[in-house]
Write a protein that holds these residues in place. Sequence first.
Motif, PDB file in Angstrom:
ATOM      1  N   ALA A  88      -1.395  12.929   2.908  1.00 56.83           N
ATOM      2  CA  ALA A  88      -0.931  11.712   2.238  1.00 56.83           C
ATOM      3  C   ALA A  88      -0.067  10.861   3.172  1.00 56.83           C
ATOM      4  CB  ALA A  88      -0.151  12.071   0.971  1.00 56.83           C
ATOM      5  N   ALA A  89       0.810  11.495   3.923  1.00 56.40           N
ATOM      6  CA  ALA A  89       1.659  10.751   4.863  1.00 56.40           C
ATOM      7  C   ALA A  89       0.822  10.127   5.971  1.00 56.40           C
ATOM      8  CB  ALA A  89       2.716  11.674   5.461  1.00 56.40           C
ATOM      9  N   GLU A  91      -2.400   9.222   5.760  1.00 58.47           N
ATOM     10  CA  GLU A  91      -3.131   8.093   5.181  1.00 58.47           C
ATOM     11  C   GLU A  91      -2.225   6.878   5.028  1.00 58.47           C
ATOM     12  OE1 GLU A  91      -4.672   9.794   1.584  1.00 58.47           O
ATOM     13  OE2 GLU A  91      -6.422  10.652   2.608  1.00 58.47           O
ATOM     14  N   TRP A  92      -1.010   7.085   4.572  1.00 60.24           N
ATOM     15  CA  TRP A  92      -0.047   5.998   4.417  1.00 60.24           C
ATOM     16  C   TRP A  92       0.242   5.346   5.772  1.00 60.24           C
ATOM     17  CZ3 TRP A  92       4.786   5.040   6.411  1.00 60.24           C
ATOM     18  CH2 TRP A  92       5.511   4.025   5.805  1.00 60.24           C
ATOM     19  N   ALA A  93       0.484   6.168   6.780  1.00 64.39           N
ATOM     20  CA  ALA A  93       0.807   5.643   8.112  1.00 64.39           C
ATOM     21  C   ALA A  93      -0.347   4.816   8.669  1.00 64.39           C
ATOM     22  CB  ALA A  93       1.151   6.793   9.058  1.00 64.39           C
ATOM     23  N   ARG A  95      -2.749   3.322   7.002  1.00 63.85           N
ATOM     24  CA  ARG A  95      -2.931   2.113   6.188  1.00 63.85           C
ATOM     25  C   ARG A  95      -1.943   1.024   6.601  1.00 63.85           C
ATOM     26  NH1 ARG A  95      -2.777   4.340   1.552  1.00 63.85           N
ATOM     27  NH2 ARG A  95      -0.598   4.037   1.080  1.00 63.85           N
ATOM     28  N   TYR A  96      -0.686   1.378   6.804  1.00 69.57           N
ATOM     29  CA  TYR A  96       0.311   0.360   7.118  1.00 69.57           C
ATOM     30  C   TYR A  96       0.381   0.008   8.592  1.00 69.57           C
ATOM     31  CZ  TYR A  96       1.749   0.327   2.357  1.00 69.57           C
ATOM     32  OH  TYR A  96       1.738   0.179   0.997  1.00 69.57           O
TER      33      TYR A  96
END
Length: 188
Positions: A88-89, A91-93, A95-96
């Motif tokens: 999850a971390a 994917e977040w990284a 994406r941003y």
Amino acid sequence: MLAQVGADACTALLWTAANAAEMGGDPARIAVAGGSAGGNIAASTVLRARDQAGPRILFQLLTYPGVDAGLTTHSAREFTDTPVLNRAALEWAVRYYARDSHTAPYAFPVRAADLGGLPPTCIAVAEIDPLRDEGRDYAARLSAAGVTTELVQVPGAVHGFDLLFPSARISERSLADQVRALHDALHP
């Protein structure tokens, strides 16, 4: 965001090369290093320096670098709930950080069509890390392009192990190996 990060790193590299002598350094002996997302920025900066006739980089040192946004490697699929960096971390990284630049080589250097002409490289990866195979893949691509490449896999280690447990024997050994590689590259 991505363009600014890349521009900032290149500006820092250009400034360092122009002011190396004032700092007691040698502009002919510049190395670039980074870990995790910093490994991505370091690799991208080295690519840009090569492509844009920037300062000559003598060596790059990348520690568990995130150099691909695909999230399709075996380690990215296997290590989904690991400490420090989980799926999850990650994917977040991605994406941003990348937004719409997932295929751009300056966003993710493993995607560059040509890795030839890059400086000798040392890549350290952690065995139990979703980014492990990105580092391995980048090392393989560099080697295939004729770049002298050393790949070190730290057994039993998770992403950020050396920052979490700096006094652990494995962290001390990994740091010593990286310092040795850097020293050998800058002082042949």
